[in-house]
Design an enzyme around this catalytic site. Structure first.
Site, PDB file in Angstrom:
ATOM      1  N   HIS A 158      -3.617  -5.125   0.089  1.00 22.65           N
ATOM      2  CA  HIS A 158      -3.073  -5.686   1.325  1.00 22.65           C
ATOM      3  C   HIS A 158      -3.143  -7.211   1.280  1.00 22.65           C
ATOM      4  CE1 HIS A 158      -2.782  -1.992   3.870  1.00 22.65           C
ATOM      5  NE2 HIS A 158      -3.630  -1.544   2.956  1.00 22.65           N
ATOM      6  N   GLU A 198      -1.817  -9.303   3.190  1.00 23.31           N
ATOM      7  CA  GLU A 198      -1.862  -9.885   4.532  1.00 23.31           C
ATOM      8  C   GLU A 198      -3.287 -10.135   5.007  1.00 23.31           C
ATOM      9  OE1 GLU A 198      -1.738  -5.369   5.307  1.00 23.31           O
ATOM     10  OE2 GLU A 198      -1.060  -6.812   3.803  1.00 23.31           O
ATOM     11  N   ARG A 206      -6.985   5.571  -0.660  1.00 21.65           N
ATOM     12  CA  ARG A 206      -7.640   6.552  -1.518  1.00 21.65           C
ATOM     13  C   ARG A 206      -6.751   6.960  -2.692  1.00 21.65           C
ATOM     14  NH1 ARG A 206      -9.183  11.713   1.388  1.00 21.65           N
ATOM     15  NH2 ARG A 206     -10.515  12.061  -0.418  1.00 21.65           N
ATOM     16  N   CYS A 223       0.832  -1.202   0.000  1.00 16.78           N
ATOM     17  CA  CYS A 223       0.000   0.000   0.000  1.00 16.78           C
ATOM     18  C   CYS A 223       0.870   1.257   0.000  1.00 16.78           C
ATOM     19  CB  CYS A 223      -0.975  -0.048   1.162  1.00 16.78           C
ATOM     20  SG  CYS A 223      -2.394   1.072   0.943  1.00 16.78           S
TER      21      CYS A 223
END
Length: 270
Positions: A244, A246, A199, A117
């Site tokens: 993500h 994870e 975003r 990210c």
């Protein structure tokens, strides 16, 4: 009311996992570059790396590295003993310059580097500044006066001032480029679905110049053409994901990107 059950639970996969865990002896050192030095910070990432280590036959020793303490002068001391570097996600401007320096270290020294990210976004900014020569390259989230907003606000988010529910949340499809490292990591799947919470995005206005210089866009959302994964194919392992991974890594099904990353770290320390 009692919940009915039938048959005997199949515990063999769990026994196999525990057996793998007992056999994992070799230690691999990975630096977590972030700014939240708390016991439960990056918990999902930590667990995903530990699980990937077990499936790679190694113990992952994680070292938190405060990105606020990373400078051009200190980065070698902070990261030289690591077989891999993971640049953590997060929000806000604090500590981002240290993440950018860590990304540069991983790229120049060819140390397996994984950005998640915001971590991916810092890898993009580092490449723009130090390879493309855009000295003021930045994210418009951090610097709205930059002349090279290589990370920019999604068009549908312009004018939105609150975060939370206004963010890009949930699972989105991602089409992988055949022949890329991530394509191989996922088991040669053409389409995957991954979860998001952000975003800001890679600015597609710069896509052509990035690709020509060697940083490839190897995962793209087919519906809106947003870049999901960046990769330097000439490095041992240098990958950033806007999503993500994870969030979907489990004990019996560790995420393939963590598996691939830790494998590269293990080979780095061989």
């Amino acid at each position: 009311m009692a919940i009915p059950s039938e048959g005997t639970p199949d515990m063999q996969p769990w026994h196999d996992f525990l057996s793998r865990q007992r056999r994992a002896k070799k230690v691999v050192h990975i630096g977590l570059v972030g700014k939240y030095n708390l016991q439960d910070a990056y918990k999902s990432i930590r667990e995903s790396l530990n699980l990937a280590g077990i499936y790679n036959g190694v113990k992952v020793n994680l070292h938190f590295v405060d990105s606020e303490d990373i400078t051009e002068e200190s980065v070698m001391e902070k990261l030289s003993d690591m077989q891999g570097v993971l640049i953590c996600p997060g929000f806000g401007q604090r500590g981002i310059e240290g993440k950018i320096i860590a990304a540069e270290y991983g790229r120049i020294h060819d140390v397996p580097t994984f950005g998640i990210c915001l971590g991916m976004q810092m890898m993009v900014i580092e490449f723009a500044r130090n390879v493309l020569g855009y000295n003021d390259a930045d994210s418009s989230e951090m610097n709205n006066e930059t002349t090279h907003p290589v990370i920019d606000l999604m068009k549908e988010q312009e004018g939105v001032t609150q975060m939370g529910g206004t963010m890009r949340l949930g699972a989105y499809d991602c089409e992988l480029v055949k022949g890329s490292r991530v394509y191989e990591a996922y088991g040669e799947e053409a389409f995957v679905s991954e979860r998001h919470r952000h975003r800001y995005e890679f600015n597609n206005c710069y896509r052509e110049v990035f690709e020509k210089a060697g940083m490839k866009c190897v995962g793209v959302n087919p519906a809106n053409d947003l870049v999901e994964i960046m990769e330097l194919p000439d490095k041992n392992w240098y990958i950033g994901t806007q999503f993500h991974p994870e969030y979907s890594s489990t004990v019996l099904h560790p995420h393939p990107l963590f598996i691939s990353f830790v494998k590269a770290c293990r080979e780095m320390g061989a």
